[in-house]
Motif scaffolding. Structure first.
Motif, PDB file in Angstrom:
ATOM      1  N   ARG A 191     -82.363   1.975 -10.522  1.00 50.50           N
ATOM      2  CA  ARG A 191     -81.760   2.213  -9.219  1.00 50.50           C
ATOM      3  C   ARG A 191     -81.081   0.951  -8.702  1.00 50.50           C
ATOM      4  N   GLY A 192     -81.712  -0.185  -8.922  1.00 52.44           N
ATOM      5  CA  GLY A 192     -81.103  -1.456  -8.533  1.00 52.44           C
ATOM      6  C   GLY A 192     -79.791  -1.688  -9.263  1.00 52.44           C
ATOM      7  N   ASP A 193     -79.741  -1.272 -10.536  1.00 58.10           N
ATOM      8  CA  ASP A 193     -78.503  -1.395 -11.308  1.00 58.10           C
ATOM      9  C   ASP A 193     -77.392  -0.534 -10.705  1.00 58.10           C
ATOM     10  N   TYR A 194     -77.752   0.679 -10.290  1.00 57.98           N
ATOM     11  CA  TYR A 194     -76.768   1.583  -9.652  1.00 57.98           C
ATOM     12  C   TYR A 194     -76.235   0.937  -8.373  1.00 57.98           C
ATOM     13  N   TYR A 195     -77.131   0.483  -7.508  1.00 55.03           N
ATOM     14  CA  TYR A 195     -76.702  -0.163  -6.269  1.00 55.03           C
ATOM     15  C   TYR A 195     -75.912  -1.435  -6.563  1.00 55.03           C
ATOM     16  N   GLY A 196     -76.318  -2.128  -7.618  1.00 51.00           N
ATOM     17  CA  GLY A 196     -75.632  -3.360  -7.997  1.00 51.00           C
ATOM     18  C   GLY A 196     -74.167  -3.140  -8.330  1.00 51.00           C
ATOM     19  N   ARG A 197     -73.849  -1.969  -8.907  1.00 55.27           N
ATOM     20  CA  ARG A 197     -72.448  -1.684  -9.227  1.00 55.27           C
ATOM     21  C   ARG A 197     -71.600  -1.593  -7.953  1.00 55.27           C
ATOM     22  N   SER A 198     -72.155  -0.988  -6.917  1.00 57.67           N
ATOM     23  CA  SER A 198     -71.412  -0.918  -5.648  1.00 57.67           C
ATOM     24  C   SER A 198     -71.259  -2.300  -5.027  1.00 57.67           C
ATOM     25  N   THR A 199     -72.335  -3.081  -5.070  1.00 57.56           N
ATOM     26  CA  THR A 199     -72.268  -4.433  -4.524  1.00 57.56           C
ATOM     27  C   THR A 199     -71.250  -5.262  -5.289  1.00 57.56           C
ATOM     28  N   SER A 200     -71.225  -5.121  -6.625  1.00 52.58           N
ATOM     29  CA  SER A 200     -70.257  -5.859  -7.440  1.00 52.58           C
ATOM     30  C   SER A 200     -68.824  -5.455  -7.121  1.00 52.58           C
ATOM     31  N   ALA A 201     -68.608  -4.143  -6.894  1.00 54.86           N
ATOM     32  CA  ALA A 201     -67.261  -3.681  -6.549  1.00 54.86           C
ATOM     33  C   ALA A 201     -66.803  -4.309  -5.232  1.00 54.86           C
ATOM     34  N   LEU A 202     -67.698  -4.393  -4.270  1.00 50.45           N
ATOM     35  CA  LEU A 202     -67.359  -5.032  -2.997  1.00 50.45           C
ATOM     36  C   LEU A 202     -67.123  -6.534  -3.179  1.00 50.45           C
ATOM     37  N   SER A 203     -67.958  -7.158  -3.994  1.00 47.81           N
ATOM     38  CA  SER A 203     -67.804  -8.587  -4.261  1.00 47.81           C
ATOM     39  C   SER A 203     -66.459  -8.872  -4.936  1.00 47.81           C
ATOM     40  N   ASP A 204     -66.089  -8.019  -5.887  1.00 48.38           N
ATOM     41  CA  ASP A 204     -64.794  -8.176  -6.566  1.00 48.38           C
ATOM     42  C   ASP A 204     -63.651  -8.037  -5.567  1.00 48.38           C
ATOM     43  N   SER A 205     -63.779  -7.095  -4.632  1.00 48.20           N
ATOM     44  CA  SER A 205     -62.745  -6.910  -3.611  1.00 48.20           C
ATOM     45  C   SER A 205     -62.667  -8.123  -2.684  1.00 48.20           C
ATOM     46  N   GLN A 206     -63.817  -8.745  -2.421  1.00 48.54           N
ATOM     47  CA  GLN A 206     -63.813  -9.964  -1.616  1.00 48.54           C
ATOM     48  C   GLN A 206     -63.113 -11.098  -2.368  1.00 48.54           C
ATOM     49  N   ALA A 207     -63.426 -11.233  -3.652  1.00 44.47           N
ATOM     50  CA  ALA A 207     -62.825 -12.293  -4.462  1.00 44.47           C
ATOM     51  C   ALA A 207     -61.313 -12.104  -4.582  1.00 44.47           C
ATOM     52  N   ALA A 208     -60.870 -10.856  -4.573  1.00 42.99           N
ATOM     53  CA  ALA A 208     -59.432 -10.562  -4.673  1.00 42.99           C
ATOM     54  C   ALA A 208     -58.732 -10.665  -3.323  1.00 42.99           C
ATOM     55  N   GLY A 209     -59.471 -11.019  -2.263  1.00 47.11           N
ATOM     56  CA  GLY A 209     -58.880 -11.165  -0.944  1.00 47.11           C
ATOM     57  C   GLY A 209     -58.590  -9.845  -0.253  1.00 47.11           C
ATOM     58  N   GLN A 210     -59.252  -8.759  -0.690  1.00 45.71           N
ATOM     59  CA  GLN A 210     -59.018  -7.444  -0.093  1.00 45.71           C
ATOM     60  C   GLN A 210     -60.068  -7.070   0.948  1.00 45.71           C
ATOM     61  N   VAL A 211     -61.213  -7.724   0.898  1.00 39.60           N
ATOM     62  CA  VAL A 211     -62.321  -7.427   1.802  1.00 39.60           C
ATOM     63  C   VAL A 211     -62.760  -8.720   2.460  1.00 39.60           C
ATOM     64  N   ASP A 212     -63.030  -8.648   3.741  1.00 39.46           N
ATOM     65  CA  ASP A 212     -63.477  -9.808   4.499  1.00 39.46           C
ATOM     66  C   ASP A 212     -64.737 -10.400   3.862  1.00 39.46           C
ATOM     67  N   PRO A 213     -64.718 -11.700   3.528  1.00 39.21           N
ATOM     68  CA  PRO A 213     -65.877 -12.336   2.905  1.00 39.21           C
ATOM     69  C   PRO A 213     -66.901 -12.861   3.916  1.00 39.21           C
ATOM     70  N   ALA A 214     -66.719 -12.554   5.207  1.00 42.16           N
ATOM     71  CA  ALA A 214     -67.625 -13.086   6.225  1.00 42.16           C
ATOM     72  C   ALA A 214     -69.073 -12.660   5.985  1.00 42.16           C
TER      73      ALA A 214
END
Length: 197
Positions: A117-140
Motif C-alpha cells: 500500500r505504501g508503494d501505491y501511495y508512493g507512486r502518487s507522491t512521486s508523480a507530484l514530486s516530479d511535477s514540482q521538479a519540473a516547475g509545474q507544481v508549487d514546491p512550498a
C-alpha cells in the motif's frame, strides 16, 4: 456438483465488508458474517483464517478495487480531477472510509499489507514530486504532505458526513449539494498545487 470456491469467497468478502464497515473487527463476529454470506463459519475460517485475517483481506480487496478506478498518477494538469475522482469514489463507496478508520483504531503501528500500500501511495507522491521538479507544481509543501492533503480534501466528506451536513445544511443525497462539494474539492486541490504568480 462442484463447489464455487471463488463465488463463496466473494460472498464472504462482501458480507464481511458490510459488517466490518458498520461495526469494525471487534464489533462483529464470524458467525454474523457467515450468516450474512449464507455460508457456515467453518468456510470463513478455512478461506481466511482468523477474523483479523478476514478484515485484512476485505480491506486489501476494497483498496485494490479503488486503485483500479483511481490510478496513482496525479499530475499538475489533472490534480483537480484526480481529487474529484477520489471524491466520487468515496461518495459511492463510503464503506472504504469506514474500513480505513476501523483499521486505524484496531491495529498498532504497522497495518497488514503496509508495504504494498505504501508503494501505491508512493507512486502518487512521486508523480507530484516530479511535477514540482519540473516547475509545474508549487514546491512550498513537500510532495508527501501535498499528497496527503489532497486525499484529505477529497475523502473527508465520506468520513464525517454528519459534520458536512451540519456545516453545509445539506444531506449527502442532495444532488445539487454533491455537485457543489465536488467542485469545491476540485478547486481546492488545484489551488494546493498552484504556483505562486
Amino acid at each position: 456438483m462442484a463447489w464455487d470456491t471463488e463465488g463463496t469467497k466473494r460472498k464472504i468478502l462482501n458480507a464481511a465488508a458490510t459488517e466490518f464497515a458498520a461495526s469494525g473487527p471487534d464489533g462483529t463476529t464470524i458467525e454474523r458474517i457467515a450468516k450474512l454470506a449464507g455460508v457456515n463459519k467453518e468456510r470463513v475460517y478455512n478461506y481466511f483464517g482468523s477474523k483479523q485475517g478476514l478484515f485484512s483481506h476485505v480491506l486489501a480487496d476494497q483498496l485494490a478495487t479503488a486503485a483500479i478506478e483511481i490510478p496513482a498518477n496525479p499530475t499538475a494538469n489533472d490534480i483537480g480531477e484526480f481529487a474529484g475522482r477520489l471524491y466520487d469514489y468515496r461518495r459511492k463507496h463510503p464503506e472504504l472510509a469506514r474500513l480505513l478508520l476501523w483499521e486505524g483504531l484496531t491495529f498498532g503501528a504497522e497495518v497488514p499489507g503496509e508495504q504494498s500500500r505504501g508503494d501505491y501511495y508512493g507512486r502518487s507522491t512521486s508523480a507530484l514530486s516530479d511535477s514540482q521538479a519540473a516547475g509545474q507544481v508549487d514546491p512550498a509543501l513537500p510532495a508527501d504532505l501535498l499528497h496527503f492533503l489532497v486525499l484529505s480534501v477529497a475523502g473527508y466528506w465520506a468520513v464525517l458526513p454528519q459534520v458536512a451536513r451540519m456545516i453545509t445544511g445539506a444531506d449527502t443525497d442532495d444532488a445539487a449539494e454533491d455537485k457543489r462539494r465536488r467542485a469545491g474539492v476540485v478547486e481546492a486541490a488545484r489551488r494546493l498545487v498552484l504556483l505562486a504568480q
